[in-house]
Scaffold this motif. Structure first.
Motif, PDB file in Angstrom:
ATOM      1  N   LEU A 573       0.831  -1.212   0.000  1.00 35.87           N
ATOM      2  CA  LEU A 573       0.000   0.000   0.000  1.00 35.87           C
ATOM      3  C   LEU A 573       0.863   1.259   0.000  1.00 35.87           C
ATOM      4  CD1 LEU A 573      -2.674  -1.169   2.591  1.00 35.87           C
ATOM      5  CD2 LEU A 573      -3.052  -0.782   0.155  1.00 35.87           C
ATOM      6  N   ASP A 574       1.969   1.220   0.732  1.00 36.99           N
ATOM      7  CA  ASP A 574       2.855   2.382   0.804  1.00 36.99           C
ATOM      8  C   ASP A 574       3.431   2.718  -0.568  1.00 36.99           C
ATOM      9  OD1 ASP A 574       4.497   4.411   1.631  1.00 36.99           O
ATOM     10  OD2 ASP A 574       6.003   3.106   2.535  1.00 36.99           O
ATOM     11  N   ALA A 577       0.817   3.916  -3.195  1.00 37.09           N
ATOM     12  CA  ALA A 577       0.434   5.317  -3.043  1.00 37.09           C
ATOM     13  C   ALA A 577       1.588   6.252  -3.388  1.00 37.09           C
ATOM     14  CB  ALA A 577      -0.038   5.566  -1.613  1.00 37.09           C
ATOM     15  N   ALA A 580       2.001   6.230  -7.149  1.00 39.86           N
ATOM     16  CA  ALA A 580       0.738   6.416  -7.875  1.00 39.86           C
ATOM     17  C   ALA A 580       0.592   5.394  -9.000  1.00 39.86           C
ATOM     18  CB  ALA A 580       0.649   7.838  -8.425  1.00 39.86           C
ATOM     19  N   HIS A 609      -7.769  -1.182   1.426  1.00 40.19           N
ATOM     20  CA  HIS A 609      -7.125   0.116   1.645  1.00 40.19           C
ATOM     21  C   HIS A 609      -6.412   0.662   0.412  1.00 40.19           C
ATOM     22  CE1 HIS A 609      -7.391  -1.796   5.674  1.00 40.19           C
ATOM     23  NE2 HIS A 609      -7.704  -0.577   6.063  1.00 40.19           N
ATOM     24  N   LEU A 610      -6.505   0.001  -0.718  1.00 39.47           N
ATOM     25  CA  LEU A 610      -5.816   0.484  -1.920  1.00 39.47           C
ATOM     26  C   LEU A 610      -6.446   1.790  -2.396  1.00 39.47           C
ATOM     27  CD1 LEU A 610      -3.546  -0.514  -3.864  1.00 39.47           C
ATOM     28  CD2 LEU A 610      -5.379  -1.373  -5.338  1.00 39.47           C
ATOM     29  N   PRO A 611      -5.627   2.774  -2.812  1.00 41.08           N
ATOM     30  CA  PRO A 611      -6.198   4.030  -3.327  1.00 41.08           C
ATOM     31  C   PRO A 611      -7.137   3.769  -4.505  1.00 41.08           C
ATOM     32  CG  PRO A 611      -3.838   4.261  -2.949  1.00 41.08           C
ATOM     33  CD  PRO A 611      -4.155   2.811  -2.757  1.00 41.08           C
ATOM     34  N   VAL A 612      -8.162   4.596  -4.613  1.00 44.27           N
ATOM     35  CA  VAL A 612      -9.175   4.387  -5.653  1.00 44.27           C
ATOM     36  C   VAL A 612      -8.586   4.556  -7.048  1.00 44.27           C
ATOM     37  CG1 VAL A 612     -11.088   5.055  -4.169  1.00 44.27           C
ATOM     38  CG2 VAL A 612      -9.859   6.809  -5.443  1.00 44.27           C
ATOM     39  N   GLU A 613      -7.464   5.269  -7.159  1.00 39.07           N
ATOM     40  CA  GLU A 613      -6.852   5.469  -8.470  1.00 39.07           C
ATOM     41  C   GLU A 613      -6.162   4.209  -8.981  1.00 39.07           C
ATOM     42  OE1 GLU A 613      -6.191   7.266  -5.824  1.00 39.07           O
ATOM     43  OE2 GLU A 613      -7.214   9.181  -6.189  1.00 39.07           O
ATOM     44  N   SER A 614      -5.939   3.236  -8.105  1.00 43.09           N
ATOM     45  CA  SER A 614      -5.224   2.021  -8.490  1.00 43.09           C
ATOM     46  C   SER A 614      -6.200   0.857  -8.626  1.00 43.09           C
ATOM     47  CB  SER A 614      -4.155   1.671  -7.449  1.00 43.09           C
ATOM     48  OG  SER A 614      -3.235   2.734  -7.284  1.00 43.09           O
TER      49      SER A 614
END
Length: 620
Positions: A573-574, A577, A580, A609-614
């Motif tokens: 996750l780090d 993010a 990107a 918890h993954l960013p929505v952009e990924s």
């Protein structure tokens, strides 16, 4: 190649406080009974004296934590003076952890099994089974052990508060029944020293500072003082209330009775017949010092509430046993990484646990339980390790932190070390088995250091790759990164098929590839650790070499990332993010459902918890 090994500082005071309470607060579950065992109705005076010592040592450790914000406890502070002193301090702490695991496991079975009517003779064997089960769980490094410990510590605090509240109306009975210590000054002093193991656990807070939220001085103070205040207040009140129990005799202490019985049993048969046989301790007398709070709760609250409280106390003791085993593993791992122990002690299994160090962490406490078979004999072995570790930590802090402390602070540190030094000498002189046990641990630790040091000195800082692994292509052969194009992050711990899939996917999408290898290090240690590097990890070297070869063949930009020390899901996750990334590729875990439940499921955590952009793509 990017190498990542940073540990986050996310331990706040309201997290560290319950963790400290799980160590320091646990001791009341057997210290209260041991005080009565040795001093009888004079126990509250000894508990009050120990409380004053806890206050002094608690203050000293606020200074220790402030001056050692990177953690490590006695090993780190003593190593700053001299490496051999660091090993000596670590072996003292090791001895403390061994007996902590043994006595906590035995007392857990006493609190849980005693009310159920299990025979005392079975407690050592049941404790051995419990230690083996805890060791088996630690082989896979369960992720929720810390959360369980926090909930159990909270439950224990509530249960103790209820017992204290129910005992307040009868404090007058205890005040009338208790009396000042009697006998020769040497006897009073040795009775006091016998319960100094109440200090056990305070060293744990010094090992946490490396992961505490900064400023560490403030975080550690907020963690230490509430726990110290609760321990002192509750211990004194419970000791007075305990003396108010009915049918307590004011004659010889239980220790005197047991000593007389053992002395008679050691006589030849003819001499035994010439003397009256001293009575053995009754089951009730054993319960008075083995599970004192259970006896008090049954008298003040009744059997139902007392049974619930006993189960909670037993679970807290099992949690303390688990913490001690984790401490044993952590000390061995760190010393091995520093070259002070054989390199095998830091060998990790697939769950990131140093499995070789797990063996002595389980075997030695089991041996202590089976050889001693009683709380008072284990207590005799206990304090010599923890008191010695505190002395070295406090004294070394006074030496290395002389320029950062005020005169009164240095005077306080040296006073603390001097008082504890007298106690330590008393233990070594009056308890020869404790001295022999400590010598066994220290000689073993220094012997292993002697064996491992030549290898450590000859060990190259960057070992060459084994000849079976093909050398990676030169960086110039790799296609350079293009920030304007899509980015794919693939995480693997040695699965070449998912790497092939990711590179092929990047070729079709004309994308960049980040290959992340996460080496989990499931070690509980808040101090500085010499982190792993890709050069020491043959699995990572093999995977990276194969990936670079395939990336060159497919003409795909490739960035290698090696992460050691953290959780796999957190690292994924780090980096997802940070860079990107557009696509995260993970492989399906081949572990059983039970193992995923205990150790944690990476895919579920990343998906949540993954960013929505990924986008997450799971490769089966």
């Amino acid at each position: 190649m990017i190498v990542h090994s940073e540990r986050p500082r996310d331990l706040r005071w309201y997290h560290a406080g319950p963790m400290l309470f799980g160590d320091l607060g646990t001791s009341r579950l057997y210290v209260m009974g041991l005080a009565f065992f040795h001093a009888g109705l004079a126990a509250p005076y000894h508990v009050a004296a120990i409380s004053a010592l806890i206050l002094l040592v608690g203050w000293a450790y606020t200074v220790v934590c402030r001056l050692h914000p990177d953690g490590g406890g006695v090993y780190t502070s003593a190593r700053a003076v001299h490496p051999v002193l660091g090993v000596f301090g670590a072996t003292l702490l090791f001895a403390d952890y061994v007996v902590t695991a043994a006595i906590s496991g035995y007392e857990a079975l006493a609190y849980i099994g005693g009310p159920l009517g299990l025979p005392r003779e079975a407690f050592p064997y049941l404790t051995a089974v419990a230690l083996l089960l805890i060791g088996a769980l630690n082989y896979i490094g369960p992720r929720r052990a810390g959360t369980f410990a926090l909930y159990v510590a909270l439950g224990s605090f509530i249960a103790a508060s209820v017992i204290v509240a129910a005992s307040i109306p009868s404090l007058d009975d205890g005040l009338r029944a208790m009396h000042a210590p009697r006998g020769a000054p040497t006897r009073i002093w040795t009775d006091f020293v016998a319960v100094v193991l109440a200090l056990s656990g305070i060293e744990a807070v010094a090992s946490m500072t490396g992961i505490m939220v900064q400023p560490v001085a403030r975080t550690s103070r907020r963690a230490i003082w509430p726990v110290v205040a609760e321990v002192i207040l509750f211990n004194i009140l419970l000791a007075v209330a305990f003396c108010g129990l009915p049918h307590l005799e004011g004659g010889p202490s239980l220790a005197d009775k047991e000593h007389a019985r053992k002395a008679w049993e050691s006589l030849p048969r003819g001499a035994q017949q010439a003397q009256p046989e001293p009575p053995a301790l009754t089951e009730h007398e054993h319960a008075l010092y083995e599970r004192s709070l259970d006896v008090l709760a049954r008298q003040r609250l009744g059997p139902v509430v007392a049974s619930i409280a006993s189960v909670i106390f037993g679970l807290l003791l099992l949690s303390a046993c688990n913490t001690a085993i984790l401490g044993l593993i952590g000390v061995q791992y760190v010393m091995s990484r520093d070259g002070e122990l054989p390199r095998a002690m830091s060998r990790l299994n697939s769950f990131g646990v140093p499995w070789v160090g797990l063996l002595p962490a389980c075997v030695l406490p089991i041996a202590i339980v089976l050889l001693t078979r009683s709380v008072n004999e284990m207590a005799d072995l206990y304090a010599i390790g923890v008191v010695g570790a505190i002395i070295i930590n406090v004294a070394c802090t006074a030496v290395t932190g002389a320029s950062e402390t005020k005169t009164r602070e240095r005077l306080g540190l040296w006073t603390t070390a001097a008082v504890l030094g007298v106690i330590w000498v008393t233990i070594a002189v009056t308890k020869p088995m404790a001295a022999a046990f400590l010598c066994f641990i220290v000689v073993g630790g220094l012997g292993l250091r002697f064996v491992s040091r030549p290898k450590a000195a000859a060990r190259p800082t960057a070992p060459a790759a084994p000849p079976t692994i093909a050398p990676p292509p030169t960086p110039t052969a790799l296609r350079p990164f293009d920030p304007s194009k899509p980015k794919i992050l693939v995480a693997s711990r040695g699965n070449p098929s998912i790497v092939r899939f990711a590179i092929e996917e990047a070729r079709h999408r004309d994308a960049n590839v980040f290959l992340l290898f996460v080496r989990e290090v499931n070690v509980t240690y808040g101090g500085p650790i010499r982190t792993l590097s890709p050069d020491e990890d043959p699995d990572a070297r093999q995977l990276f070499a194969d990936a670079q070869t395939r990336a060159v063949e497919a003409d795909v930009p490739l960035q290698l990332i090696y992460s050691a020390g953290g959780k796999a899901a957190d690292a994924i996750l780090d980096f997802a993010a940070t860079y990107a990334v557009d696509l995260v590729i993970l492989g399906v875990s081949r572990r059983a459902a039970l193992l995923r439940a205990l150790h944690g499921d990476v895919i579920t955590t990343v998906a949540d918890h993954l960013p929505v952009e990924s986008t997450l793509l799971i490769h089966a």
